[in-house]
Write a protein that holds these residues in place. Structure first.
Motif, PDB file in Angstrom:
ATOM      1  N   ALA A  81     -84.206  47.189 -16.263  1.00  0.00           N
ATOM      2  CA  ALA A  81     -84.758  46.561 -15.065  1.00  0.00           C
ATOM      3  C   ALA A  81     -84.471  46.686 -13.669  1.00  0.00           C
ATOM      4  CB  ALA A  81     -84.404  44.984 -15.407  1.00  0.00           C
ATOM      5  N   ALA A  82     -83.278  47.447 -13.569  1.00  0.00           N
ATOM      6  CA  ALA A  82     -82.567  47.883 -12.564  1.00  0.00           C
ATOM      7  C   ALA A  82     -83.447  48.934 -11.836  1.00  0.00           C
ATOM      8  CB  ALA A  82     -81.164  48.148 -12.286  1.00  0.00           C
ATOM      9  N   LEU A  83     -84.258  49.667 -12.469  1.00  0.00           N
ATOM     10  CA  LEU A  83     -85.180  50.756 -11.926  1.00  0.00           C
ATOM     11  C   LEU A  83     -86.367  50.185 -11.127  1.00  0.00           C
ATOM     12  CD1 LEU A  83     -84.965  52.961 -14.924  1.00  0.00           C
ATOM     13  CD2 LEU A  83     -83.464  53.160 -13.009  1.00  0.00           C
ATOM     14  N   THR A  84     -86.497  48.943 -11.358  1.00  0.00           N
ATOM     15  CA  THR A  84     -87.649  48.416 -10.740  1.00  0.00           C
ATOM     16  C   THR A  84     -87.694  48.351  -9.217  1.00  0.00           C
ATOM     17  OG1 THR A  84     -88.048  47.096 -12.817  1.00  0.00           O
ATOM     18  CG2 THR A  84     -89.417  46.230 -10.637  1.00  0.00           C
ATOM     19  N   GLY A  85     -86.233  47.916  -8.570  1.00  0.00           N
ATOM     20  CA  GLY A  85     -86.137  47.796  -7.311  1.00  0.00           C
ATOM     21  C   GLY A  85     -86.651  48.937  -6.423  1.00  0.00           C
ATOM     22  N   PRO A  86     -86.086  50.317  -6.929  1.00  0.00           N
ATOM     23  CA  PRO A  86     -86.598  51.270  -6.189  1.00  0.00           C
ATOM     24  C   PRO A  86     -87.984  51.569  -6.181  1.00  0.00           C
ATOM     25  CG  PRO A  86     -84.433  52.071  -7.430  1.00  0.00           C
ATOM     26  CD  PRO A  86     -84.901  50.404  -7.775  1.00  0.00           C
ATOM     27  N   GLU A  87     -88.615  51.537  -7.313  1.00  0.00           N
ATOM     28  CA  GLU A  87     -90.105  51.812  -7.504  1.00  0.00           C
ATOM     29  C   GLU A  87     -90.786  50.847  -6.681  1.00  0.00           C
ATOM     30  OE1 GLU A  87     -90.550  50.870 -11.612  1.00  0.00           O
ATOM     31  OE2 GLU A  87     -89.593  52.813 -12.324  1.00  0.00           O
ATOM     32  N   CYS A  88     -90.402  49.588  -6.646  1.00  0.00           N
ATOM     33  CA  CYS A  88     -91.244  48.532  -5.772  1.00  0.00           C
ATOM     34  C   CYS A  88     -90.890  48.957  -4.193  1.00  0.00           C
ATOM     35  CB  CYS A  88     -90.832  47.210  -5.989  1.00  0.00           C
ATOM     36  SG  CYS A  88     -91.070  46.357  -7.438  1.00  0.00           S
ATOM     37  N   LEU A  89     -89.826  49.471  -3.724  1.00  0.00           N
ATOM     38  CA  LEU A  89     -89.649  49.799  -2.188  1.00  0.00           C
ATOM     39  C   LEU A  89     -90.562  51.137  -2.123  1.00  0.00           C
ATOM     40  CD1 LEU A  89     -88.185  49.147   0.608  1.00  0.00           C
ATOM     41  CD2 LEU A  89     -86.704  50.554  -0.419  1.00  0.00           C
ATOM     42  N   SER A 109     -83.369  41.970  -8.883  1.00  0.00           N
ATOM     43  CA  SER A 109     -83.238  41.673  -7.389  1.00  0.00           C
ATOM     44  C   SER A 109     -82.028  42.495  -6.709  1.00  0.00           C
ATOM     45  CB  SER A 109     -82.555  40.291  -7.430  1.00  0.00           C
ATOM     46  OG  SER A 109     -83.523  39.366  -8.144  1.00  0.00           O
ATOM     47  N   LEU A 110     -81.011  42.916  -7.394  1.00  0.00           N
ATOM     48  CA  LEU A 110     -79.876  43.598  -7.084  1.00  0.00           C
ATOM     49  C   LEU A 110     -80.338  44.984  -6.849  1.00  0.00           C
ATOM     50  CD1 LEU A 110     -76.671  42.229  -8.784  1.00  0.00           C
ATOM     51  CD2 LEU A 110     -77.469  41.626  -6.472  1.00  0.00           C
ATOM     52  N   SER A 111     -81.195  45.520  -7.593  1.00  0.00           N
ATOM     53  CA  SER A 111     -81.594  46.880  -7.393  1.00  0.00           C
ATOM     54  C   SER A 111     -82.458  47.161  -6.237  1.00  0.00           C
ATOM     55  CB  SER A 111     -82.011  47.492  -8.907  1.00  0.00           C
ATOM     56  OG  SER A 111     -83.462  47.105  -8.764  1.00  0.00           O
ATOM     57  N   VAL A 119     -76.309  43.353  -0.191  1.00  0.00           N
ATOM     58  CA  VAL A 119     -77.242  43.791  -1.098  1.00  0.00           C
ATOM     59  C   VAL A 119     -78.080  42.374  -1.687  1.00  0.00           C
ATOM     60  CG1 VAL A 119     -77.562  44.437  -3.515  1.00  0.00           C
ATOM     61  CG2 VAL A 119     -76.149  45.917  -2.093  1.00  0.00           C
ATOM     62  N   TRP A 120     -77.271  41.485  -1.883  1.00  0.00           N
ATOM     63  CA  TRP A 120     -78.043  40.318  -2.502  1.00  0.00           C
ATOM     64  C   TRP A 120     -78.667  39.558  -1.448  1.00  0.00           C
ATOM     65  CZ3 TRP A 120     -79.612  37.164  -6.403  1.00  0.00           C
ATOM     66  CH2 TRP A 120     -79.584  36.109  -6.001  1.00  0.00           C
ATOM     67  N   MET A 121     -78.413  39.537  -0.294  1.00  0.00           N
ATOM     68  CA  MET A 121     -78.856  38.999   1.012  1.00  0.00           C
ATOM     69  C   MET A 121     -80.427  39.764   1.523  1.00  0.00           C
ATOM     70  SD  MET A 121     -78.233  36.052   2.226  1.00  0.00           S
ATOM     71  CE  MET A 121     -79.401  36.075   3.372  1.00  0.00           C
TER      72      MET A 121
END
Length: 249
Positions: free
Chosen positions: A4-12, A205-207, A172-174
């Motif tokens: 799931a952590a890989l989702t963040g970079p993909e979305c950006l 969220s964190l990623s 990162v959270w913010m």
């Protein structure tokens, strides 16, 4: 690391692609101009004040421990960088908040496969101002006491050694809170429900927050990070069924 952590970079990355597309470029112009002005001010202020800020946060060590200053100095340089960049990011997003909310709305229309969204309307944008600024005030109320606690911690000898990593984690959270809130607010999701939504997707969220934060530190790229993050957060929101989940309540 969870998948799931890989989702963040993909979305950006997808958000960056979207804001560079012809249909959405209009909503990127003002945020980019805001970033140009504020990051220019950041560079100017940083050059003039940086050494003084680092010295202010560095703990006073007895002479026989003076050699530790060379080990601690990079940590407190990181602390100052984190605090300054995060503060300027919050300011820039506050100024551009109405455009960011509008951008998120239009990105969601495109991501859901409906690319016939209406043309830009100043009347529609102005109608969003009261709600958007009220939501930004809520973010500030969430951020301020936690940032103040970390700031106090930064001045306590010994404990200030953990201030830099805590500032980084909080930043990162913010970043996740800041940008996911745009699509959440467009769907009239309450503040507490939005936070719960993020916590349920903690790694995602964190990623997303981490890659956004890192991108802010890249000269040139940081000019597009804010609109790209708005679009990327909206992509994440759609992928995770944010609008549908709220509709089922």
């Amino acid at each position: 690391m969870p998948t799931a952590a890989l989702t963040g970079p993909e979305c950006l990355r997808e958000g960056l692609r979207l804001v560079l597309s012809p249909g959405l470029r209009l909503f990127v112009i003002l945020p980019v101009l805001v970033n140009l002005i504020l990051f220019g001010g950041l560079i100017y202020l940083g050059v003039r004040q940086f050494d003084g800020w680092v010295d202010a946060f560095m703990p006073s060590l007895p002479e026989w421990l003076a050699f530790l200053e060379y080990l601690l100095w990079p940590l407190f340089v990181l602390l100052v960088l984190v605090m300054v960049f995060f503060s300027f990011t919050l300011l820039s997003t506050l100024i551009a908040a109405p455009f960011n909310g509008f951008l998120s709305e239009k990105v969601e229309v495109v991501v859901r496969g409906e690319d016939d969204f209406p043309p830009f309307s100043w009347a529609e944008l102005l109608a969003m101002l009261p709600r958007t600024f009220a939501r930004e005030a809520r973010k500030l109320a969430y951020y301020a006491p936690r940032a103040l606690a970390l700031l106090v911690l930064s001045f306590i000898p010994g404990l200030n050694l953990v201030a830099a990593p805590l500032w980084l984690l909080f930043g990162v959270w913010m970043m996740a809170v800041q940008y996911i809130d745009y699509p959440a607010d467009n769907h009239k999701m309450s503040w507490q429900d939005m936070l719960a939504w993020l916590r349920e997707r903690r790694w995602r969220s964190l990623s997303f927050g981490a890659v956004t934060y890192a991108a802010l530190l890249v000269p040139g790229l940081n000019l597009l990070v804010m609109p790209a993050a708005v679009a990327g957060a909206t992509v994440l929101w759609v992928r995770e069924g944010g609008g549908q989940a709220l509709a089922r309540r």
